[in-house]
Design a protein around this motif. Structure first.
Motif, PDB file in Angstrom:
ATOM      1  N   PRO A  21      10.701  16.615  13.244  1.00  0.00           N
ATOM      2  CA  PRO A  21      10.758  15.838  12.006  1.00  0.00           C
ATOM      3  C   PRO A  21       9.675  16.280  11.026  1.00  0.00           C
ATOM      4  N   LYS A  22      10.049  16.426   9.763  1.00  0.00           N
ATOM      5  CA  LYS A  22       9.062  16.773   8.749  1.00  0.00           C
ATOM      6  C   LYS A  22       8.129  15.594   8.532  1.00  0.00           C
ATOM      7  N   PRO A  23       6.812  15.794   8.722  1.00  0.00           N
ATOM      8  CA  PRO A  23       5.888  14.677   8.510  1.00  0.00           C
ATOM      9  C   PRO A  23       5.805  14.319   7.031  1.00  0.00           C
ATOM     10  N   ILE A  24       5.733  13.029   6.746  1.00  0.00           N
ATOM     11  CA  ILE A  24       5.691  12.567   5.363  1.00  0.00           C
ATOM     12  C   ILE A  24       4.276  12.236   4.924  1.00  0.00           C
ATOM     13  N   GLU A  25       3.556  11.515   5.770  1.00  0.00           N
ATOM     14  CA  GLU A  25       2.244  11.033   5.344  1.00  0.00           C
ATOM     15  C   GLU A  25       1.488  10.482   6.546  1.00  0.00           C
ATOM     16  N   TRP A  26       0.181  10.524   6.456  1.00  0.00           N
ATOM     17  CA  TRP A  26      -0.657   9.799   7.397  1.00  0.00           C
ATOM     18  C   TRP A  26      -1.827   9.237   6.606  1.00  0.00           C
ATOM     19  N   GLY A  27      -2.436   8.189   7.118  1.00  0.00           N
ATOM     20  CA  GLY A  27      -3.555   7.607   6.401  1.00  0.00           C
ATOM     21  C   GLY A  27      -4.050   6.342   7.066  1.00  0.00           C
ATOM     22  N   SER A  28      -4.910   5.625   6.365  1.00  0.00           N
ATOM     23  CA  SER A  28      -5.499   4.389   6.867  1.00  0.00           C
ATOM     24  C   SER A  28      -5.160   3.247   5.930  1.00  0.00           C
ATOM     25  N   PHE A  29      -4.826   2.109   6.484  1.00  0.00           N
ATOM     26  CA  PHE A  29      -4.524   0.944   5.678  1.00  0.00           C
ATOM     27  C   PHE A  29      -5.809   0.343   5.104  1.00  0.00           C
TER      28      PHE A  29
ATOM     29  N   GLU B 147       0.784  -1.232   0.000  1.00  0.00           N
ATOM     30  CA  GLU B 147       0.000   0.000   0.000  1.00  0.00           C
ATOM     31  C   GLU B 147       0.821   1.291   0.000  1.00  0.00           C
ATOM     32  N   LEU B 148       2.044   1.268   0.491  1.00  0.00           N
ATOM     33  CA  LEU B 148       2.841   2.491   0.563  1.00  0.00           C
ATOM     34  C   LEU B 148       3.988   2.419  -0.435  1.00  0.00           C
ATOM     35  N   ALA B 149       3.923   3.283  -1.440  1.00  0.00           N
ATOM     36  CA  ALA B 149       4.917   3.240  -2.517  1.00  0.00           C
ATOM     37  C   ALA B 149       6.338   3.428  -2.002  1.00  0.00           C
ATOM     38  N   LEU B 150       6.487   4.188  -0.937  1.00  0.00           N
ATOM     39  CA  LEU B 150       7.819   4.453  -0.392  1.00  0.00           C
ATOM     40  C   LEU B 150       8.519   3.175   0.040  1.00  0.00           C
ATOM     41  N   PHE B 151       7.743   2.162   0.400  1.00  0.00           N
ATOM     42  CA  PHE B 151       8.316   0.943   0.963  1.00  0.00           C
ATOM     43  C   PHE B 151       8.215  -0.269   0.038  1.00  0.00           C
TER      44      PHE B 151
END
Length: 312
Positions: A96-104, A28-32
């Motif tokens: 820390p600069k926040p990157i993202e928040w959300g729901s799985f 679900e998270l492109a970063l990972f």
């Protein structure tokens, strides 16, 4: 890269894998969507924390992920993201600069907050440098409405704060104080002594200590506060030696409200921090009420702690 192309995830420290965090991160998270390792950083009654190591081209990159559950968990992480973003926009690397928040999608009712991971030094920040950053945040921030409050609810742990905008600090603090009293009764049961104190504080003490700052030609500028500055939310970046703050419960407030949480010895701030802060931002007039105001603000923080841990 599909999930089948990725190497298995290593979840360390014996953390149970029922959450399927490896699958969620990869799918679900492109970063990972690259080989990585997930390391547990522990948990509280309301959140789980992880370090996620990602293989980059030159060196590994690490991220911090907090996971919470349910409606309160979602709103708490949303509030943390928005508050951290607001602080970061003013003081940059102080948080820390926040990157993202959300729901799985794959885990119903499970939510995440994501930012860069930092290794913390073992020592506490130096009062002068730390308070310079705090004072910069307070002095340079401006409420978008010129009122006290915040545009959404922020949380102290799993405790929602009442952040609706008000024209005066006295009104905002009164609403918030009553809210904390109600949270204690709701979570811990009847508390007659607290209910009696509530009436006396709201009818007498709060107006006596806060109203003079906004009458007689005086005014208070709403300042963005972290809202939960104690030793558990303060650190030093081991790579740069610079102080960091995180896990905010922000709103626009009287700047001295921030210092109310420093009054209790358990929170790790001694008199040198107060002196360093006020060498930059003087005490608000009338200064003869200063000590009592800080005690009043400290009382609200103590009510928050009592509501978070009823029965202790």
């Amino acid at each position: 890269m599909s999930q089948s192309d990725c190497q298995p995830i290593n979840v360390e420290d014996g953390i149970p894998t029922e959450m399927a965090i490896d699958h969620v991160v990869l799918s679900e998270l492109a970063l990972f969507r690259r080989p990585l390792k997930v390391v547990s950083l522990g948990s509280s009654a309301w959140a789980q924390r992880y370090r996620i190591d990602v293989e980059a081209q030159e060196q590994a990159e690490s991220y911090f992920m907090k996971i919470s559950f349910g409606d309160h968990g979602r709103e708490a992480l949303k509030g943390e993201y928005e508050a951290t973003l607001a602080i970061h926009s003013i003081v940059g690397s102080f948080t820390p600069k926040p990157i993202e928040w959300g729901s799985f999608k794959a885990l119903s009712g499970t939510h995440y907050y994501l930012c860069r991971f930092y290794d913390f030094a073992e020592h506490a920040p130096k009062p002068a440098e730390f308070c310079q950053k705090v004072a910069f945040l307070h002095s340079r921030s401006n409420s978008p409405t010129s009122k006290f409050g915040f545009h959404l609810v922020t949380y102290n742990g799993d405790l929602p704060q009442e952040n609706g905008y008000t024209d005066t600090w006295e009104e905002f603090f009164t609403i918030g104080f009553r809210h904390m009293v109600n949270m204690n009764i709701e979570r811990g049961g009847p508390w007659p002594e607290l209910e009696d104190l509530d009436t006396a504080m709201i009818d007498k003490v709060i107006p006596r200590l806060l109203r003079p700052m906004e009458t007689g030609g005086r005014s208070i500028k709403p300042s963005l506060v972290h809202g939960d500055l104690w030793c558990g939310n303060v650190a030093v970046d081991s790579a740069t030696g610079r102080p960091l703050i995180y896990d905010p419960a922000s709103f626009y407030a009287h700047n001295e409200y921030e210092l109310g949480n420093w009054r209790s010895e358990r929170n790790g701030f001694d008199r040198s921090f107060f002196d360093a802060y006020h060498s930059i931002i003087p005490k608000t007039a009338p200064t003869e009420d200063y000590d009592d105001r800080i005690a009043l603000y400290s009382m609200r923080f103590n009510l928050q702690a009592a509501a978070l841990f009823p029965g202790y």
